[in-house]
Design a protein around this motif. Structure first.
Motif, PDB file in Angstrom:
ATOM      1  N   ALA A  15     -37.150  -7.540  45.940  1.00  0.00           N
ATOM      2  CA  ALA A  15     -35.842  -8.204  46.063  1.00  0.00           C
ATOM      3  C   ALA A  15     -36.004  -9.721  46.055  1.00  0.00           C
ATOM      4  CB  ALA A  15     -35.142  -7.755  47.343  1.00  0.00           C
ATOM      5  N   GLY A  16     -37.008 -10.217  46.731  1.00  0.00           N
ATOM      6  CA  GLY A  16     -37.256 -11.654  46.755  1.00  0.00           C
ATOM      7  C   GLY A  16     -37.634 -12.198  45.392  1.00  0.00           C
ATOM      8  N   TRP A  17     -38.514 -11.471  44.694  1.00  0.00           N
ATOM      9  CA  TRP A  17     -38.913 -11.909  43.356  1.00  0.00           C
ATOM     10  C   TRP A  17     -37.730 -11.894  42.399  1.00  0.00           C
ATOM     11  CZ3 TRP A  17     -42.808 -14.717  42.158  1.00  0.00           C
ATOM     12  CH2 TRP A  17     -44.018 -14.612  42.837  1.00  0.00           C
ATOM     13  N   THR A  18     -36.901 -10.861  42.482  1.00  0.00           N
ATOM     14  CA  THR A  18     -35.728 -10.777  41.608  1.00  0.00           C
ATOM     15  C   THR A  18     -34.785 -11.941  41.861  1.00  0.00           C
ATOM     16  OG1 THR A  18     -35.916  -8.366  41.624  1.00  0.00           O
ATOM     17  CG2 THR A  18     -33.818  -9.296  40.890  1.00  0.00           C
ATOM     18  N   GLN A  19     -34.518 -12.203  43.127  1.00  0.00           N
ATOM     19  CA  GLN A  19     -33.647 -13.327  43.464  1.00  0.00           C
ATOM     20  C   GLN A  19     -34.257 -14.650  43.016  1.00  0.00           C
ATOM     21  OE1 GLN A  19     -31.802 -13.694  47.287  1.00  0.00           O
ATOM     22  NE2 GLN A  19     -32.037 -11.500  47.674  1.00  0.00           N
ATOM     23  N   TRP A  20     -35.562 -14.794  43.187  1.00  0.00           N
ATOM     24  CA  TRP A  20     -36.220 -16.043  42.815  1.00  0.00           C
ATOM     25  C   TRP A  20     -36.093 -16.303  41.316  1.00  0.00           C
ATOM     26  CZ3 TRP A  20     -40.856 -17.287  40.076  1.00  0.00           C
ATOM     27  CH2 TRP A  20     -41.222 -18.627  40.172  1.00  0.00           C
ATOM     28  N   VAL A  21     -36.328 -15.278  40.520  1.00  0.00           N
ATOM     29  CA  VAL A  21     -36.249 -15.451  39.068  1.00  0.00           C
ATOM     30  C   VAL A  21     -34.819 -15.794  38.648  1.00  0.00           C
ATOM     31  CG1 VAL A  21     -36.425 -14.234  36.859  1.00  0.00           C
ATOM     32  CG2 VAL A  21     -38.254 -14.017  38.544  1.00  0.00           C
ATOM     33  N   ILE A  22     -33.843 -15.064  39.181  1.00  0.00           N
ATOM     34  CA  ILE A  22     -32.446 -15.327  38.821  1.00  0.00           C
ATOM     35  C   ILE A  22     -32.032 -16.731  39.254  1.00  0.00           C
ATOM     36  CG2 ILE A  22     -30.049 -14.661  39.293  1.00  0.00           C
ATOM     37  CD1 ILE A  22     -31.088 -11.742  39.482  1.00  0.00           C
ATOM     38  N   ALA A  23     -32.352 -17.091  40.479  1.00  0.00           N
ATOM     39  CA  ALA A  23     -31.974 -18.416  40.989  1.00  0.00           C
ATOM     40  C   ALA A  23     -32.670 -19.525  40.213  1.00  0.00           C
ATOM     41  CB  ALA A  23     -32.300 -18.515  42.476  1.00  0.00           C
TER      42      ALA A  23
END
Length: 117
Positions: free
Chosen positions: A91-99
């Motif tokens: 979840a953190g990696w997904t959010q990081w990439v999107i952000a």
């Protein structure tokens, strides 16, 4: 000030990737890298605020970019904390990439960025 901001977030991303890899390998020096990374969080936020302050007419997209930049930092911390606790970091990696994509897109789109779009 733009160059200082770009340099600080570039170094911040590199330090983040180093911190994650060191944390995964169990290196003892990972905490030092994380502290330096947090220092660069502060430098990036301060230079970003100075850039916002220097703009005569601030549109909503600049505020959106600022919020997305804070989201990038929050996602970085989510990845690091989840990794330290041994939990899933997806979840953190997904959010990081999107952000990061949103922030970079807005940074390149707005007049203070490079003229790519």
């Amino acid at each position: 000030m733009t160059h200082a901001h770009i340099t600080s977030w570039f170094i911040m991303i590199i330090l983040f990737l180093i911190a994650v890899s060191m944390q995964r390998s169990g290196a003892a020096k990972a905490n030092i890298i994380k502290m330096v990374l947090r220092l660069f969080y502060i430098i990036t936020i301060i230079t970003g605020l100075l850039l916002l302050h220097s703009i005569a007419s601030i549109s909503g997209l600049y505020w959106l970019k600022a919020l997305a930049g804070l989201w990038v930092i929050g996602a970085m911390e989510m990845v690091l904390v989840a990794g330290k606790k041994g939990k899933s970091m997806a979840a953190g990696w997904t959010q990081w990439v999107i952000a990061l994509v949103v922030t970079l897109f807005l940074g390149l789109l707005l007049p203070l960025g490079f003229d790519l779009f």
